[in-house]
Design a protein around this motif. Structure first.
Motif: not given
Length: 191
Positions: A25-33, A139-154
């Motif tokens: 979840p460090i990057t919100f990209e799903y696929e390698l560019p 802090t933005f709660p549940t702002t992205g879905y990655k790696a099997g879960g909703w991620q908060d962003m700071c």
């Protein structure tokens, strides 16, 4: 060799480092560019902002770059900073050194505010930002879905320059005094 500006020939090494983060979840990209897309980003970001690599014995161990935070004209005094390291380079102080050099160059460019966007669970990066004088802006709660879960962003903020009325537009990193740029790079190497 230490710290230097990125070259287009660094693209495969940078893409290899970035690939290690795609499943996290460090990057919100799903696929390698693709190589072409990564080349395009490298050219775009390094055309105006600092884009630095840390190299030792011919191996790129990490990189850091800035880019415009948002596209509208009123945001031109802000920049977002990103740092990626090879896993074996983590914990050796390279991240803060790369990050600090980018901040120092942004300050010389006339950038007023630097932002770092970090997922809430990335405690090492959050601690690094706090140690470097950033403050938690939002802090933005549940702002992205990655790696099997909703991620908060700071969102972290660091003020770099004053906020005078009628500010001059920032200048390209390539228009800075070469002696000042060299001093920033050498200072980061000797920390």
């Amino acid at each position: 060799m230490g710290l230097r500006f990125v070259r287009q020939s660094d693209c495969p090494a940078l893409l290899d480092i970035y690939a290690r983060y795609i499943e996290t979840p460090i990057t919100f990209e799903y696929e390698l560019p693709s190589r072409a897309e990564f080349d395009r980003r490298l050219r775009e970001f390094s055309g105006f902002y600092p884009y630095l690599v840390w190299e030792e014995q011919g191996d790129v161990l990490g990189y850091a770059y800035a880019h415009r935070q948002f596209e509208r004209a009123a945001y031109q005094w802000n920049a977002e900073i990103t740092v990626y390291l090879r896993p074996e380079a983590c914990g050796k102080g390279l991240g803060p050194r790369l990050h600090r050099a980018v901040l120092d160059l942004l300050r010389l460019q006339g950038i007023k505010s630097a932002y770092a966007y970090i997922i809430a669970d990335n405690l090492p990066s959050r601690r690094m930002c706090q140690a470097m004088g950033y403050t938690l802006a939002a802090t933005f709660p549940t702002t992205g879905y990655k790696a099997g879960g909703w991620q908060d962003m700071c969102w972290y903020l660091k003020l770099l320059n004053g906020f005078e009325p009628d500010p001059r537009p920032p200048v390209s990193v390539h228009e800075l005094d070469p002696a000042q740029v060299e001093a920033v790079l050498r200072s980061a190497e000797t920390e």
